[in-house]
Scaffold this motif. Structure first.
Motif, PDB file in Angstrom:
ATOM      1  N   ASP A  95     -86.115  15.234 -62.452  1.00 15.40           N
ATOM      2  CA  ASP A  95     -86.314  14.161 -63.383  1.00 15.40           C
ATOM      3  C   ASP A  95     -85.790  13.004 -62.780  1.00 15.40           C
ATOM      4  O   ASP A  95     -84.742  12.821 -62.324  1.00 15.40           O
ATOM      5  N   PRO A  96     -86.727  11.829 -62.706  1.00 19.17           N
ATOM      6  CA  PRO A  96     -86.573  10.673 -62.106  1.00 19.17           C
ATOM      7  C   PRO A  96     -85.541   9.591 -63.144  1.00 19.17           C
ATOM      8  O   PRO A  96     -86.210   8.674 -63.619  1.00 19.17           O
ATOM      9  N   THR A  97     -84.230   9.907 -63.237  1.00 22.28           N
ATOM     10  CA  THR A  97     -83.566   9.020 -64.083  1.00 22.28           C
ATOM     11  C   THR A  97     -83.044   7.972 -63.392  1.00 22.28           C
ATOM     12  O   THR A  97     -83.585   6.888 -63.055  1.00 22.28           O
ATOM     13  N   ARG A  98     -81.486   7.810 -63.084  1.00 20.09           N
ATOM     14  CA  ARG A  98     -81.084   6.641 -62.361  1.00 20.09           C
ATOM     15  C   ARG A  98     -82.066   6.591 -60.935  1.00 20.09           C
ATOM     16  O   ARG A  98     -81.971   7.313 -60.296  1.00 20.09           O
ATOM     17  N   GLY A  99     -82.350   5.333 -60.714  1.00 25.75           N
ATOM     18  CA  GLY A  99     -83.143   4.749 -59.579  1.00 25.75           C
ATOM     19  C   GLY A  99     -84.703   5.218 -59.563  1.00 25.75           C
ATOM     20  O   GLY A  99     -85.440   4.834 -58.782  1.00 25.75           O
ATOM     21  N   GLY A 100     -85.186   5.933 -60.879  1.00 24.62           N
ATOM     22  CA  GLY A 100     -86.362   6.198 -60.801  1.00 24.62           C
ATOM     23  C   GLY A 100     -87.147   6.826 -59.896  1.00 24.62           C
ATOM     24  O   GLY A 100     -86.613   7.647 -59.110  1.00 24.62           O
ATOM     25  N   LEU A 101     -88.603   6.678 -59.854  1.00 23.87           N
ATOM     26  CA  LEU A 101     -89.461   7.557 -59.217  1.00 23.87           C
ATOM     27  C   LEU A 101     -89.233   7.253 -57.787  1.00 23.87           C
ATOM     28  O   LEU A 101     -89.248   8.067 -57.002  1.00 23.87           O
ATOM     29  N   ALA A 102     -88.974   5.893 -57.377  1.00 26.70           N
ATOM     30  CA  ALA A 102     -88.818   5.549 -56.034  1.00 26.70           C
ATOM     31  C   ALA A 102     -87.675   6.517 -55.406  1.00 26.70           C
ATOM     32  O   ALA A 102     -87.454   6.805 -54.160  1.00 26.70           O
ATOM     33  N   THR A 103     -86.491   6.594 -56.060  1.00 25.38           N
ATOM     34  CA  THR A 103     -85.232   7.195 -55.760  1.00 25.38           C
ATOM     35  C   THR A 103     -85.580   8.654 -55.407  1.00 25.38           C
ATOM     36  O   THR A 103     -85.018   9.322 -54.544  1.00 25.38           O
ATOM     37  N   VAL A 104     -86.168   9.277 -56.428  1.00 23.31           N
ATOM     38  CA  VAL A 104     -86.730  10.662 -56.272  1.00 23.31           C
ATOM     39  C   VAL A 104     -87.758  10.673 -54.983  1.00 23.31           C
ATOM     40  O   VAL A 104     -87.411  11.732 -54.078  1.00 23.31           O
ATOM     41  N   ALA A 105     -88.312  10.045 -54.536  1.00 24.93           N
ATOM     42  CA  ALA A 105     -89.359  10.025 -53.570  1.00 24.93           C
ATOM     43  C   ALA A 105     -88.531  10.053 -52.266  1.00 24.93           C
ATOM     44  O   ALA A 105     -88.843  10.487 -51.261  1.00 24.93           O
ATOM     45  N   HIS A 106     -87.677   8.913 -52.118  1.00 27.17           N
ATOM     46  CA  HIS A 106     -86.558   8.914 -50.952  1.00 27.17           C
ATOM     47  C   HIS A 106     -86.008  10.129 -51.163  1.00 27.17           C
ATOM     48  O   HIS A 106     -85.511  10.652 -49.609  1.00 27.17           O
ATOM     49  N   GLU A 107     -85.155  10.745 -51.919  1.00 18.98           N
ATOM     50  CA  GLU A 107     -84.635  12.043 -51.773  1.00 18.98           C
ATOM     51  C   GLU A 107     -85.445  13.008 -51.266  1.00 18.98           C
ATOM     52  O   GLU A 107     -85.095  13.863 -50.260  1.00 18.98           O
ATOM     53  N   ILE A 108     -86.777  13.041 -51.474  1.00 16.95           N
ATOM     54  CA  ILE A 108     -87.664  14.062 -51.082  1.00 16.95           C
ATOM     55  C   ILE A 108     -87.750  13.815 -49.505  1.00 16.95           C
ATOM     56  O   ILE A 108     -87.646  14.643 -48.717  1.00 16.95           O
ATOM     57  N   ALA A 109     -87.997  12.649 -49.158  1.00 16.85           N
ATOM     58  CA  ALA A 109     -88.355  12.111 -47.916  1.00 16.85           C
ATOM     59  C   ALA A 109     -87.049  12.368 -46.977  1.00 16.85           C
ATOM     60  O   ALA A 109     -87.179  12.866 -45.832  1.00 16.85           O
ATOM     61  N   SER A 110     -86.140  12.091 -47.420  1.00 17.04           N
ATOM     62  CA  SER A 110     -84.657  12.284 -46.607  1.00 17.04           C
ATOM     63  C   SER A 110     -84.411  13.750 -46.275  1.00 17.04           C
ATOM     64  O   SER A 110     -84.123  14.113 -45.038  1.00 17.04           O
ATOM     65  N   ALA A 111     -84.564  14.452 -47.408  1.00 15.93           N
ATOM     66  CA  ALA A 111     -84.198  15.897 -47.348  1.00 15.93           C
ATOM     67  C   ALA A 111     -85.442  16.502 -46.420  1.00 15.93           C
ATOM     68  O   ALA A 111     -84.798  17.738 -45.571  1.00 15.93           O
ATOM     69  N   CYS A 112     -86.554  16.336 -46.538  1.00 13.51           N
ATOM     70  CA  CYS A 112     -87.550  17.021 -45.607  1.00 13.51           C
ATOM     71  C   CYS A 112     -87.805  16.610 -44.424  1.00 13.51           C
ATOM     72  O   CYS A 112     -88.694  17.093 -43.785  1.00 13.51           O
ATOM     73  N   GLY A 113     -87.408  15.469 -44.211  1.00 16.01           N
ATOM     74  CA  GLY A 113     -87.909  14.677 -42.753  1.00 16.01           C
ATOM     75  C   GLY A 113     -89.251  14.294 -42.647  1.00 16.01           C
ATOM     76  O   GLY A 113     -89.937  14.536 -41.681  1.00 16.01           O
ATOM     77  N   LEU A 114     -89.940  13.982 -43.929  1.00 17.06           N
ATOM     78  CA  LEU A 114     -91.318  13.685 -43.886  1.00 17.06           C
ATOM     79  C   LEU A 114     -91.612  12.546 -44.790  1.00 17.06           C
ATOM     80  O   LEU A 114     -90.543  11.900 -45.209  1.00 17.06           O
ATOM     81  N   SER A 115     -92.778  11.751 -44.767  1.00 16.80           N
ATOM     82  CA  SER A 115     -93.091  10.510 -45.158  1.00 16.80           C
ATOM     83  C   SER A 115     -93.682  10.851 -46.719  1.00 16.80           C
ATOM     84  O   SER A 115     -94.269  12.029 -46.759  1.00 16.80           O
ATOM     85  N   VAL A 116     -93.291  10.319 -47.730  1.00 14.86           N
ATOM     86  CA  VAL A 116     -93.794  10.395 -48.894  1.00 14.86           C
ATOM     87  C   VAL A 116     -94.873   9.075 -49.174  1.00 14.86           C
ATOM     88  O   VAL A 116     -94.471   8.013 -48.983  1.00 14.86           O
ATOM     89  N   ARG A 117     -96.074   9.507 -49.444  1.00 16.80           N
ATOM     90  CA  ARG A 117     -97.245   8.261 -49.498  1.00 16.80           C
ATOM     91  C   ARG A 117     -97.473   8.545 -51.163  1.00 16.80           C
ATOM     92  O   ARG A 117     -98.079   9.594 -51.560  1.00 16.80           O
ATOM     93  N   LEU A 118     -97.287   7.300 -51.599  1.00 13.68           N
ATOM     94  CA  LEU A 118     -97.710   7.105 -53.288  1.00 13.68           C
ATOM     95  C   LEU A 118     -98.847   6.168 -53.442  1.00 13.68           C
ATOM     96  O   LEU A 118     -99.015   5.458 -52.714  1.00 13.68           O
ATOM     97  N   SER A 119     -99.320   6.771 -54.345  1.00 19.48           N
ATOM     98  CA  SER A 119    -100.841   5.836 -54.706  1.00 19.48           C
ATOM     99  C   SER A 119    -100.528   4.905 -55.994  1.00 19.48           C
ATOM    100  O   SER A 119    -100.188   5.377 -57.101  1.00 19.48           O
ATOM    101  N   GLU A 120    -100.566   3.462 -55.846  1.00 21.87           N
ATOM    102  CA  GLU A 120    -100.109   2.650 -57.016  1.00 21.87           C
ATOM    103  C   GLU A 120    -100.983   2.943 -58.198  1.00 21.87           C
ATOM    104  O   GLU A 120    -100.592   2.956 -59.348  1.00 21.87           O
TER     105      GLU A 120
END
Length: 332
Positions: free
Chosen positions: A217-242
């Motif tokens: 659930d994207p609480t503090r830091g919102g969607l971008a912070t969840v995306a960064h959490e995923i990218a950092s933990a997985c060693g992958l890029s997260v590509r989002l579509s505006e």
């Protein structure tokens, strides 16, 4: 007529404290298993248990779409739900500032009790403290929750693979913007309501879905912070579509006026799910049948450096940097 207010005597363990607990907390919460005459709750639970804890310091205490009371329930329920559990019981710690009006406290506790009933959870234990005036922004709440795992396996960042799809069950930035407007800062007012709600129906709809990797659930830091959490933990890029990410017009307008980015603003009724790409359409179909939601597939995981890339509506792209400064104080 003078409003009745909390005093330090309401936290000294004597008659005033007993009356506070009986008149406000027990009256609203005793439809569950809360026993105010014992120091520990007996729980008859068995199975694979999940446990979480959280604190809440939102300001103002009441806002369009909820209050710190309902927010505390939803926040704890949601943490269990996205971990793959059915929430069962909560504890509640209350820190009240001297001078808080009884009427406001009772509204907040009633809102909390209503949210707990709606979520099917019971408040079974709690504690109350009163702090001197100036040491607390009216009211702080701390909760813990226990749930029973309902997914076949553990939902984890370790499950995520390149090519996996990211989905969200609705618009982003509503809560952060609604709370800011409720403060009437910068001369701004609005009718936007917080998205604060239980996400259990959305999470539960996916519990049996093959290919479900992870939820947050994207609480503090919102969607971008969840995306960064995923990218950092997985060693992958997260590509989002505006174009795929729903941002309501009032949220977008406020962000443009004040220089905020909606992707970093808190949501309190949203789920970000990572799934096998072949399961993405099924997720959307299941979510669309819940409460008129507007889910969307917003991105994917790719091989590459750990970063978050936003493909813009104009066909360009920009990097969403990891959050450093808190964009808004006391929003959850």
């Amino acid at each position: 007529m003078a409003q009745r207010r909390i005093t330090l005597a309401h936290g000294n363990g004597g008659r005033f404290m007993r009356e506070l607990i009986d008149e406000v907390f027990a009256r609203h919460l005793n439809d569950g298993q809360l026993d105010t005459h014992t120091d520990a709750a007996h729980l008859d639970l068995s199975g694979d248990l999940l446990f979480t804890t959280d604190g809440f310091t939102v300001k103002p205490l009441e806002f369009p779409g909820g209050s710190i009371g309902s927010l505390a329930v939803h926040g704890t329920v949601n943490d269990l739900a996205v971990a793959g559990a059915i929430p069962r019981v909560l504890s509640l710690n209350v820190f009240i500032e001297e001078g808080l009006e009884f009427a406001q406290l009772e509204r907040i506790v009633a809102d909390l009790a209503r949210a707990a009933r709606d979520c099917g959870v019971q408040v079974v234990a709690g504690d109350t403290k009163v702090l001197p005036h100036g040491e607390c922004s009216g009211l702080y709440l701390a909760t813990s929750g226990i749930g029973l795992r309902a997914t076949p396996g553990v939902l984890s960042l370790r499950n995520i693979r390149p090519g996996d799809a990211l989905l969200v069950n609705g618009s982003v930035g509503d809560h952060g913007t609604a709370v800011m407007l409720a403060r009437e800062q910068f001369g701004l007012r609005g009718d936007l309501r917080s998205d604060a709600a239980s996400v259990l129906p959305y999470a539960q709809a996916l519990f049996d879905l093959p290919g479900l990797r992870f939820m947050r659930d994207p609480t503090r830091g919102g969607l971008a912070t969840v995306a960064h959490e995923i990218a950092s933990a997985c060693g992958l890029s997260v590509r989002l579509s505006e174009p795929a990410i729903l941002v309501k017009d009032p949220v977008r307008a406020v962000c443009e006026m004040l220089g905020y980015d909606p992707y970093y603003l808190a949501c309190e009724g949203r789920v970000v799910a990572v799934v096998d790409p072949e399961a993405a359409d099924e997720v959307l179909a299941r979510w669309r049948g819940i409460d008129g939601s507007e889910p969307s597939r917003i991105g994917q995981l790719e091989e590459g450096a750990s970063r978050v890339i936003l493909e813009t509506a104009l066909g360009g792209q920009r990097f969403l940097e990891e959050l450093e400064d808190d964009p808004l104080p006391r929003i959850c």
